[in-house]
Design a protein around this motif. Structure first.
Motif, PDB file in Angstrom:
ATOM      1  N   ALA A   1     -12.488  30.179 -45.895  1.00  0.00           N
ATOM      2  CA  ALA A   1     -12.252  29.549 -47.195  1.00  0.00           C
ATOM      3  C   ALA A   1     -10.796  29.785 -47.582  1.00  0.00           C
ATOM      4  CB  ALA A   1     -13.193  30.134 -48.242  1.00  0.00           C
ATOM      5  N   VAL A   2     -10.103  28.721 -47.956  1.00  0.00           N
ATOM      6  CA  VAL A   2      -8.684  28.812 -48.295  1.00  0.00           C
ATOM      7  C   VAL A   2      -8.555  29.107 -49.790  1.00  0.00           C
ATOM      8  CG1 VAL A   2      -6.478  27.586 -48.344  1.00  0.00           C
ATOM      9  CG2 VAL A   2      -8.059  27.245 -46.433  1.00  0.00           C
ATOM     10  N   PRO A   3      -7.856  30.175 -50.176  1.00  0.00           N
ATOM     11  CA  PRO A   3      -7.759  30.528 -51.595  1.00  0.00           C
ATOM     12  C   PRO A   3      -7.107  29.416 -52.424  1.00  0.00           C
ATOM     13  CG  PRO A   3      -6.960  32.322 -50.194  1.00  0.00           C
ATOM     14  CD  PRO A   3      -7.140  31.130 -49.312  1.00  0.00           C
ATOM     15  N   ASP A   4      -7.472  29.352 -53.693  1.00  0.00           N
ATOM     16  CA  ASP A   4      -6.841  28.414 -54.613  1.00  0.00           C
ATOM     17  C   ASP A   4      -5.337  28.658 -54.638  1.00  0.00           C
ATOM     18  OD1 ASP A   4      -9.295  27.388 -55.263  1.00  0.00           O
ATOM     19  OD2 ASP A   4      -9.495  28.510 -57.133  1.00  0.00           O
ATOM     20  N   GLY A   5      -4.586  27.559 -54.627  1.00  0.00           N
ATOM     21  CA  GLY A   5      -3.134  27.671 -54.695  1.00  0.00           C
ATOM     22  C   GLY A   5      -2.460  27.729 -53.345  1.00  0.00           C
ATOM     23  N   VAL A   6      -3.221  27.955 -52.259  1.00  0.00           N
ATOM     24  CA  VAL A   6      -2.664  27.953 -50.911  1.00  0.00           C
ATOM     25  C   VAL A   6      -2.789  26.543 -50.344  1.00  0.00           C
ATOM     26  CG1 VAL A   6      -2.885  28.854 -48.556  1.00  0.00           C
ATOM     27  CG2 VAL A   6      -3.201  30.379 -50.512  1.00  0.00           C
ATOM     28  N   VAL A   7      -1.689  26.004 -49.832  1.00  0.00           N
ATOM     29  CA  VAL A   7      -1.693  24.659 -49.260  1.00  0.00           C
ATOM     30  C   VAL A   7      -2.144  24.748 -47.806  1.00  0.00           C
ATOM     31  CG1 VAL A   7      -0.291  22.649 -48.669  1.00  0.00           C
ATOM     32  CG2 VAL A   7       0.164  23.912 -50.787  1.00  0.00           C
ATOM     33  N   GLN A   8      -3.212  24.054 -47.479  1.00  0.00           N
ATOM     34  CA  GLN A   8      -3.727  24.033 -46.112  1.00  0.00           C
ATOM     35  C   GLN A   8      -3.198  22.801 -45.381  1.00  0.00           C
ATOM     36  OE1 GLN A   8      -7.847  22.922 -45.558  1.00  0.00           O
ATOM     37  NE2 GLN A   8      -8.147  24.474 -43.969  1.00  0.00           N
ATOM     38  N   ARG A   9      -2.658  23.019 -44.190  1.00  0.00           N
ATOM     39  CA  ARG A   9      -2.200  21.912 -43.357  1.00  0.00           C
ATOM     40  C   ARG A   9      -2.893  21.998 -41.999  1.00  0.00           C
ATOM     41  NH1 ARG A   9       2.569  19.384 -44.650  1.00  0.00           N
ATOM     42  NH2 ARG A   9       1.778  17.890 -43.113  1.00  0.00           N
ATOM     43  N   ILE A  10      -3.428  20.878 -41.553  1.00  0.00           N
ATOM     44  CA  ILE A  10      -4.090  20.794 -40.255  1.00  0.00           C
ATOM     45  C   ILE A  10      -3.316  19.798 -39.407  1.00  0.00           C
ATOM     46  CG2 ILE A  10      -6.221  20.193 -39.051  1.00  0.00           C
ATOM     47  CD1 ILE A  10      -7.659  20.864 -41.754  1.00  0.00           C
ATOM     48  N   ALA A  11      -2.846  20.247 -38.247  1.00  0.00           N
ATOM     49  CA  ALA A  11      -2.041  19.389 -37.373  1.00  0.00           C
ATOM     50  C   ALA A  11      -2.376  19.712 -35.926  1.00  0.00           C
ATOM     51  CB  ALA A  11      -0.553  19.613 -37.635  1.00  0.00           C
ATOM     52  N   ALA A  12      -2.775  18.691 -35.174  1.00  0.00           N
ATOM     53  CA  ALA A  12      -3.077  18.905 -33.758  1.00  0.00           C
ATOM     54  C   ALA A  12      -1.870  19.482 -33.032  1.00  0.00           C
ATOM     55  CB  ALA A  12      -3.518  17.586 -33.116  1.00  0.00           C
ATOM     56  N   ASP A  13      -0.690  19.047 -33.428  1.00  0.00           N
ATOM     57  CA  ASP A  13       0.557  19.600 -32.896  1.00  0.00           C
ATOM     58  C   ASP A  13       1.369  20.118 -34.076  1.00  0.00           C
ATOM     59  OD1 ASP A  13       2.913  20.286 -31.718  1.00  0.00           O
ATOM     60  OD2 ASP A  13       3.364  18.298 -30.895  1.00  0.00           O
TER      61      ASP A  13
END
Length: 317
Positions: free
Chosen positions: A197-209
């Motif tokens: 679970a990603v905390p509030d305020g943390v920007v999550q980025r998902i990138a295959a590369d």
């Protein structure tokens, strides 16, 4: 300590109006310093003014304010006689209700100044001088009471920290760094399933590369590279050296770092640029447990932040 408008805005967006409880003044020994604050809403709270009976009572009064729509209040508390705490000093606590509209009115402020409950009349000249210095010189005053007004600086824009990797060490670093003021965290990995679970305020980025999004990072961002792959770590270091950064830390052993130095040199990077990478990250004296690495990293980042602030203050002054 300072008024974190972004933090208050997130709390209001999630919970509606909140009461911000701030230590306005301290006399003698106390659990926290002037400017320490917490946010309270009906079902919870975040931050701390020192815990114990002081915090428990302040939170209860804040929830009563929310329930009854009370105005701002000021409470002067001798910690020993009133609360049976052993600190021996006294604190003055300011509790104010904030909503989205009220916070918007502070959006461009460098310093927040307002009269304390019961104070009447125009703004004192001493407070006006502080505001002029803040606008004209970037002066950030200490949080304090000035002639019946409470003055405190607004939290400076967050410092960007990009964390590359959501494994055990990445998770530990986010858990330690997320509550610290003054940082904006971006957390990157190759697949959503690698994240907890990603905390509030943390920007999550998902990138295959992940290397493909290096160019999206601010030039002045700090980076921590700790992915599941040495090849990916090397590619990120290579790209970040080309892109630019405020600081760059790489998880690894002395052997890994020796190999990386050789390979980065072969990719055309000058020795002085390669030397800007910190490897290993954290404090080796604390051991290799993920949480121990995270504690060392947090100390590094706070030290770098303090050094940067001192340098900027010296340049401005």
């Amino acid at each position: 300590m300072s008024f974190d408008l972004a933090e208050a805005g997130r709390a209001v967006a999630a919970h509606g109006p909140v009461v911000r409880v701030v230590v306005a003044e301290v006399a003698g020994s106390a659990p926290r310093e002037a400017g320490a604050a917490m946010l309270v809403w009906a079902g919870g709270q975040e931050g701390t003014i020192g815990g114990g009976a002081l915090e428990y009572g302040a939170a209860a009064r804040a929830r009563e304010m929310l329930a009854k729509g009370g105005a701002a209040r000021l409470d002067r508390m001798p910690l020993g006689p009133a609360l049976n705490q052993c600190c021996g000093g006294a604190v003055t606590i300011l509790s104010e209700c904030w909503d989205a509209e009220g916070l918007r009115g502070l959006a461009e402020a460098e310093v927040v100044a307002r009269p304390l409950p019961g104070t009447t009349g125009e703004m004192p000249m001493a407070v006006a001088r502080i505001l002029r210095r803040a606008r004209g010189e970037g002066f950030a005053p200490a949080a304090r009471i000035v002639q019946g007004w409470f003055v405190e600086p607004v939290t400076a824009p967050a410092r960007d920290l990009w964390i590359w990797g959501a494994g055990h060490v990445g998770r530990a670093i986010v858990a330690v760094m997320h509550p610290l003021p003054g940082f904006r965290l971006t957390w990157i990995d190759t697949d959503a399933g690698r994240f907890p679970a990603v905390p509030d305020g943390v920007v999550q980025r998902i990138a295959a590369d992940p290397g493909e999004i290096v160019t999206e990072a601010p030039k002045g961002a700090d980076h921590l590279v700790l992915t599941f792959s040495h090849a990916l770590d090397l590619d990120l270091c290579h790209r970040l050296l080309d892109h630019g950064f405020a600081s760059l830390g790489l998880i690894g052993s002395e052997t890994k770092w020796a190999r990386f130095r050789s390979r980065l040199a072969a990719l055309g990077h000058a020795p002085d640029r390669i030397a800007a990478i910190r490897c290993p990250i954290g404090d080796p004296r604390l051991g290799k447990h993920p949480q121990a690495i995270a504690v060392g990293v947090a100390a590094e980042m706070m030290t770098l932040k303090s050094a940067k602030a001192r340098t900027e203050k010296e340049r401005a002054g």
